[in-house]
Write a protein that holds these residues in place. Structure first.
Motif, PDB file in Angstrom:
ATOM      1  N   LYS A  21     -51.530 -57.670  37.511  1.00 41.79           N
ATOM      2  CA  LYS A  21     -52.443 -58.454  37.674  1.00 41.79           C
ATOM      3  C   LYS A  21     -52.248 -59.568  36.427  1.00 41.79           C
ATOM      4  O   LYS A  21     -51.433 -61.046  36.563  1.00 41.79           O
ATOM      5  CB  LYS A  21     -53.652 -58.760  38.194  1.00 41.79           C
ATOM      6  N   GLY A  58     -56.885 -68.521  38.972  1.00 37.73           N
ATOM      7  CA  GLY A  58     -57.202 -66.808  39.568  1.00 37.73           C
ATOM      8  C   GLY A  58     -56.242 -66.290  40.715  1.00 37.73           C
ATOM      9  O   GLY A  58     -55.621 -65.262  40.634  1.00 37.73           O
ATOM     10  N   LYS A  59     -55.869 -67.436  41.676  1.00 29.62           N
ATOM     11  CA  LYS A  59     -55.425 -66.982  42.976  1.00 29.62           C
ATOM     12  C   LYS A  59     -53.762 -67.354  43.042  1.00 29.62           C
ATOM     13  O   LYS A  59     -53.379 -68.214  42.417  1.00 29.62           O
ATOM     14  CB  LYS A  59     -56.078 -67.556  44.524  1.00 29.62           C
ATOM     15  N   GLY A  60     -53.242 -67.242  44.229  1.00 29.29           N
ATOM     16  CA  GLY A  60     -51.942 -67.932  44.796  1.00 29.29           C
ATOM     17  C   GLY A  60     -52.070 -69.199  45.370  1.00 29.29           C
ATOM     18  O   GLY A  60     -53.317 -69.265  46.004  1.00 29.29           O
ATOM     19  N   PRO A  61     -50.693 -69.813  45.644  1.00 29.75           N
ATOM     20  CA  PRO A  61     -51.123 -70.880  46.497  1.00 29.75           C
ATOM     21  C   PRO A  61     -51.514 -70.570  48.064  1.00 29.75           C
ATOM     22  O   PRO A  61     -50.664 -69.781  48.423  1.00 29.75           O
ATOM     23  CB  PRO A  61     -49.610 -71.934  46.845  1.00 29.75           C
ATOM     24  N   ARG A 118     -50.222 -62.774  35.745  1.00 26.29           N
ATOM     25  CA  ARG A 118     -49.496 -64.208  33.908  1.00 26.29           C
ATOM     26  C   ARG A 118     -49.486 -63.102  33.283  1.00 26.29           C
ATOM     27  O   ARG A 118     -49.634 -61.844  32.405  1.00 26.29           O
ATOM     28  CB  ARG A 118     -51.965 -64.069  33.868  1.00 26.29           C
ATOM     29  N   GLY A 171     -48.198 -65.220  46.776  1.00 26.82           N
ATOM     30  CA  GLY A 171     -49.172 -63.615  46.466  1.00 26.82           C
ATOM     31  C   GLY A 171     -50.171 -64.240  44.748  1.00 26.82           C
ATOM     32  O   GLY A 171     -50.439 -65.415  45.077  1.00 26.82           O
ATOM     33  N   ASP A 172     -51.188 -63.706  44.740  1.00 27.67           N
ATOM     34  CA  ASP A 172     -51.771 -63.903  43.333  1.00 27.67           C
ATOM     35  C   ASP A 172     -51.535 -63.632  42.010  1.00 27.67           C
ATOM     36  O   ASP A 172     -52.204 -63.972  41.618  1.00 27.67           O
ATOM     37  CB  ASP A 172     -52.995 -62.925  44.049  1.00 27.67           C
TER      38      ASP A 172
END
Lengths: 114, 113
Positions: B9, A41-44, B109, B105-106
């Motif tokens: 997100k 659920g996170k970015g690299p 989706r 960033g996160d």
């Protein structure tokens, strides 16, 4: 779950063990390499980088080794902890411009058991 | 204090719709990127902008149009969404220069119904 159908290479270790994650690259012109950690659920997240004029670079609990002869990169994690569980990517870039395009490897899943 | 932030997100929409994803970075970087991560976790560069100018376009369909109103923002607009667009899209930024790591960033989706 998110991992259904996901066939990443997986490394399973016990907490406290040392982990070694390997990466082969194909572009002999690549001169800058980065390891990233991606949690669910996170970015690299940037871990450590190395330029091609070096063979080894150390960070906190992590060491990156570069073997340009065989185009191989490895990430060593000392005293692996459950919080290290994630997918790890190597990335490479080549070129003499000021703009770097990263080419990512396929990723390795690290699973750490308590 | 988020360094690279993306919104939304999660994005669930139907085929044929048009949608946008926004990205902002507060790191003072002047280069920004969009990546696509597929279901096998493979990450691929789509676009790169430096000081609001497009410098890399990796043969992405022209249904995807990035826009950079200033060097701290890089938005991605997608027209006529297709099933194959379902993925996680990541924004990243870096300082200009070859030996500069990119910060991500996160992700957003995107799910196409």
């Amino acid at each position: 779950g998110e991992s259904v159908g996901l066939h990443l290479p997986t490394l399973s270790v016990q907490e406290g063990d040392n982990s070694i994650i390997n990466c082969a690259y194909s572009n002999s012109a690549s001169d800058y390499f980065i390891w990233y950690k991606q949690e669910s659920g996170k970015g690299p997240q940037f871990i450590i980088d190395i330029r091609s004029n070096m063979d080894k670079r150390q960070g906190q609990r992590v060491t990156v080794l570069l073997n340009k002869t065989v185009k191989h990169l490895s990430l060593q994690i000392a005293a692996t902890q459950p919080g290290d569980s994630a997918v790890y990517f190597c990335a490479e870039t080549a070129g003499n411009s000021g703009y770097s395009t990263l080419t990512f490897g396929k990723g390795t899943m690290l699973l750490v058991s308590p | 204090d988020t360094a690279v932030s993306q919104t939304p997100k999660y994005l669930v929409t139907q085929m044929g719709n048009d949608k946008s994803i926004k990205c902002e970075q507060n790191l003072g970087h002047d280069t920004m990127y969009w990546y696509k991560q597929d279901s096998k976790k493979f990450l691929k560069i789509m676009f790169s902008y430096n000081n609001k100018e497009l410098i890399i376009n990796e043969t992405v369909p022209n249904r995807f149009s990035p826009k950079s109103p200033d060097k701290a923002h890089l938005n991605l607009h997608i027209n006529s969404l297709e099933l194959g667009d379902s993925a996680v899209y990541f924004c990243a930024s870096s300082q200009t220069g070859h030996y500069q790591p990119q910060h991500f960033g996160d992700g957003t989706r995107l799910s196409i119904l």
